[in-house]
Design a protein around this motif. Structure first.
Motif, PDB file in Angstrom:
ATOM      1  N   TYR A  86      -8.152   1.928  -4.870  1.00 48.83           N
ATOM      2  CA  TYR A  86      -8.135   0.591  -5.457  1.00 48.83           C
ATOM      3  C   TYR A  86      -9.148   0.534  -6.593  1.00 48.83           C
ATOM      4  N   PRO A  87      -8.950  -0.407  -7.548  1.00 43.17           N
ATOM      5  CA  PRO A  87      -7.810  -1.327  -7.635  1.00 43.17           C
ATOM      6  C   PRO A  87      -6.500  -0.600  -7.915  1.00 43.17           C
ATOM      7  N   GLU A  88      -5.412  -1.298  -7.684  1.00 39.45           N
ATOM      8  CA  GLU A  88      -4.100  -0.684  -7.868  1.00 39.45           C
ATOM      9  C   GLU A  88      -3.939  -0.213  -9.315  1.00 39.45           C
ATOM     10  N   ALA A 116      -5.287   2.250 -10.669  1.00 40.36           N
ATOM     11  CA  ALA A 116      -6.454   2.942 -11.223  1.00 40.36           C
ATOM     12  C   ALA A 116      -6.175   4.442 -11.234  1.00 40.36           C
ATOM     13  N   TYR A 134     -12.664   2.340  -3.610  1.00 37.97           N
ATOM     14  CA  TYR A 134     -12.650   1.360  -4.704  1.00 37.97           C
ATOM     15  C   TYR A 134     -13.606   1.837  -5.791  1.00 37.97           C
ATOM     16  N   THR A 145     -14.700   0.336  -9.647  1.00 40.21           N
ATOM     17  CA  THR A 145     -14.484  -0.676 -10.673  1.00 40.21           C
ATOM     18  C   THR A 145     -15.807  -0.963 -11.375  1.00 40.21           C
ATOM     19  N   LYS A 204     -13.073  -4.092   3.658  1.00 46.09           N
ATOM     20  CA  LYS A 204     -12.271  -4.383   2.473  1.00 46.09           C
ATOM     21  C   LYS A 204     -13.153  -5.174   1.511  1.00 46.09           C
ATOM     22  N   GLU A 235     -13.422  -7.313  -2.591  1.00 50.76           N
ATOM     23  CA  GLU A 235     -12.814  -7.881  -3.797  1.00 50.76           C
ATOM     24  C   GLU A 235     -13.933  -8.340  -4.734  1.00 50.76           C
TER      25      GLU A 235
END
Length: 307
Positions: free
Chosen positions: A90-92, A94, A148, A150, A195, A197
């Protein structure tokens, strides 16, 4: 008066006469009298009209396509023998290679992670006027995958920081936040999660925050909203996040499977955290109607006592 023959002026005289006849005929065709030759405005209109009648000339189309850069070759030149690139889950969408301006100079750096014999590492490559070089390298021993990866303004310095959510194969994952500058990387914080965000701040002068979901039991989550205050992590009010993101998420899940008692429990707990005890009690009642297993029933009854 005619010029004498053999003087060389005879040929010049013929050229002048021919030129005079040519221009006389040219202007006669676009004006009614010789006086129009001195009328600048009418001459301009006549010339424009004549030019419009000329056939259009199509100029050739010239397009320049810069040579395509193979960034994988660039990254591979910095990898040790036997290393392999790791793609974040993630993120989708990537990819193995991402780009972000981490030092705030307006130019994006290249970010890629790889597995070698001594664990997981993340490369930050930068290009100067001539070539690429290693701006920083972050080593994370003990981790084997990237959940993840980002970039967000965590430190509040007005530039992007690197966020790495790393997986060690255990139940929980660990989120690392790094501030990266030329030749240096500084860890801002680390925090376990299941998880996550990233929540972007609407203001350019405010820090971004992160929502962390913690799995307390299979399918059962608690949520915290965190933000770096310059010294330490602080929990911030999550009411808006629960109402805009979490509640719709569990409602969609229950529409797909109304008998999912774990989602009913999560929905009830989210309503309670958002201050809506009436709907929290309804969610507990609906969950009990589906005859949950003893463990889930105990959880639901314990939650009912808190309402």
């Amino acid at each position: 008066m005619k010029p004498p023959k053999g003087s060389g002026l005879e040929a010049l005289d013929r050229m002048i006469r021919r030129s005079a006849r040519f221009y006389s005929d040219f202007f006669k065709s676009y004006s009614r009298s010789y006086s129009d030759f001195y009328n600048a405005d009418r001459l301009r209109r006549n010339l424009l009209s004549a030019l419009k009648k000329l056939p259009a000339i199509e100029l050739p189309q010239f397009t320049y396509k810069p040579p395509k850069v193979d960034y994988h070759n660039i990254v591979n030149s910095f990898l040790p023998p036997g290393a392999r690139l790791v793609k974040p889950l993630y993120p989708e969408h990537a990819g193995e290679i991402q780009f972000a301006d981490l030092d705030g100079d307006g130019r994006k750096e290249l970010i890629a992670s790889y597995i070698a014999g001594d664990g997981l590492k993340t490369l930050v490559l930068k290009k100067d006027e001539v070539q690429w070089y290693k701006m920083a390298e972050i080593s994370c021993p003990g981790f084997r995958g990237i959940h993840y990866r980002t970039f967000a303004d965590i430190s509040g310095e007005g530039r992007k920081d690197l966020l790495l959510g790393l997986d060690s194969g255990q139940q929980s994952r660990t989120l690392f936040a790094y501030s990266v500058s030329d030749g240096d990387s500084r860890k801002i914080f680390s925090k376990e999660y299941s998880k996550m965000e990233v929540l972007r701040s609407p203001s350019r002068n405010s820090r971004d925050s992160v929502a962390l979901w913690h799995e307390e039991a299979p399918g059962i989550y608690s949520i915290e909203l965190i933000r770096w205050n310059g010294i330490d992590l602080e929990q911030i009010d999550k009411t808006r996040y629960l109402a805009s993101k979490v509640l719709p998420y569990y409602i969609r899940k229950l529409r797909q499977d109304p008998a999912d008692t774990a989602s009913w429990y999560n929905l009830a707990g989210t309503f309670m955290d958002a201050g809506d005890r009436v709907n929290a009690a309804k969610a507990v009642r609906y969950a009990l109607e589906f005859n949950p297993d003893p463990v889930m029933r105990d959880r639901l009854m314990e939650l009912r006592q808190k309402l």
